[in-house]
Design an enzyme around this catalytic site. Structure first.
Site, PDB file in Angstrom:
ATOM      1  N   ASP A   7      27.514  89.008  38.361  1.00 55.46           N
ATOM      2  CA  ASP A   7      26.863  89.141  38.882  1.00 55.46           C
ATOM      3  C   ASP A   7      27.666  90.424  40.803  1.00 55.46           C
ATOM      4  O   ASP A   7      27.516  89.567  41.297  1.00 55.46           O
ATOM      5  CB  ASP A   7      25.782  88.673  38.948  1.00 55.46           C
ATOM      6  CG  ASP A   7      24.159  89.432  39.468  1.00 55.46           C
ATOM      7  OD1 ASP A   7      24.270  90.556  39.919  1.00 55.46           O
ATOM      8  OD2 ASP A   7      24.057  88.661  40.598  1.00 55.46           O
ATOM      9  N   GLU A  68      27.912  93.544  35.599  1.00 58.89           N
ATOM     10  CA  GLU A  68      26.604  94.019  35.684  1.00 58.89           C
ATOM     11  C   GLU A  68      26.665  95.409  35.898  1.00 58.89           C
ATOM     12  O   GLU A  68      27.649  95.346  37.084  1.00 58.89           O
ATOM     13  CB  GLU A  68      25.372  92.992  36.693  1.00 58.89           C
ATOM     14  CG  GLU A  68      24.258  93.953  36.321  1.00 58.89           C
ATOM     15  CD  GLU A  68      23.568  93.073  36.257  1.00 58.89           C
ATOM     16  OE1 GLU A  68      22.374  92.100  35.855  1.00 58.89           O
ATOM     17  OE2 GLU A  68      22.613  92.925  37.604  1.00 58.89           O
ATOM     18  N   ASP A 141      21.350  84.398  41.947  1.00 53.47           N
ATOM     19  CA  ASP A 141      23.077  85.005  41.085  1.00 53.47           C
ATOM     20  C   ASP A 141      23.753  84.823  40.694  1.00 53.47           C
ATOM     21  O   ASP A 141      24.663  85.137  39.224  1.00 53.47           O
ATOM     22  CB  ASP A 141      23.861  85.488  42.568  1.00 53.47           C
ATOM     23  CG  ASP A 141      22.942  85.886  43.618  1.00 53.47           C
ATOM     24  OD1 ASP A 141      23.054  87.174  44.398  1.00 53.47           O
ATOM     25  OD2 ASP A 141      22.595  85.455  44.867  1.00 53.47           O
TER      26      ASP A 141
END
Length: 209
Positions: A7, A68, A141
């Site tokens: 992420d 992502e 996160d």
């Protein structure tokens, strides 16, 4: 399959590794965040994060890495630095010689919760449930990185960099390709992801129209 999820973020970059067996049962291998000092120059911050990613790859030996996809936000500076982290992460994956996939936030949310508009609390709760954890990983996160890894392990589309890594592929720009005939369910899912990427990933501003 062992999958690493990333992420991307310049202050905190979520990193997670999961093992997923043929029955789709997912098991936590590693979760953490790479942090960088906001008081140093951006290129040094990126080096810090890249070093952490390299370390996790070397220690846990994932078979594939999922990252992502970054979408536009109100804060242009935040988008810029996040994209820089994404580029650094992609370089780490390339150096390791691993295949890589990119998934949008809504794809990840839909995969783990069934709702592409799920909030962070819902995603964290589902990650805990899927991995059979007593409580959600912190910070958010870290949980997001695990969600990205789970998303790819379960859906497995959109892999880049390997000749026959996926029978169905949806590129970042929304181009759909298949190496064989798709079932109606596969085609419906793939076409939905392709349409979303064409209207959001190429120019995120189009999503507001």
């Amino acid at each position: 399959m062992r999958v690493m999820g990333i992420d991307p973020g310049i202050t905190r970059c979520g990193l997670g590794v999961v093992d997923v067996d043929e029955s789709r049962r997912a098991t936590l291998v590693y979760v953490g965040v790479a942090r960088s000092n906001k008081d140093i120059a951006t290129h040094f911050r990126l080096r810090t994060i890249a070093d952490a990613i390299d370390s996790v790859i070397a220690q846990y030996q994932p078979e594939v890495v999922a990252i992502e996809r970054v979408f536009a936000q109100d804060n242009l500076q935040s988008v810029t630095t996040t994209m820089q982290v994404m580029g650094a992460a992609m370089t780490c994956v390339a150096r390791a010689g691993l295949p890589m996939a990119v998934h949008t936030p809504s794809e990840v949310k839909s995969a783990v919760s069934g709702n592409g508009n799920a909030d962070k609390a819902q995603v964290q709760a589902m990650v805990s449930r899927i991995l059979r954890l007593s409580k959600p990983p912190k910070p958010a996160d870290a949980a997001d990185a695990l969600a990205i890894a789970i998303c790819h392990a379960w859906r497995g589309t959109g892999l880049l960099g390997v000749g026959d890594d996926s029978s169905v592929s949806v590129s970042i720009s929304g181009r759909l390709t298949s190496k064989g005939s798709m079932t109606p369910a596969q085609r419906a899912w793939a076409e939905a992801q392709a349409a979303q990427r064409r209207t959001g990933a190429v120019d995120p501003r189009l999503r507001r129209k």
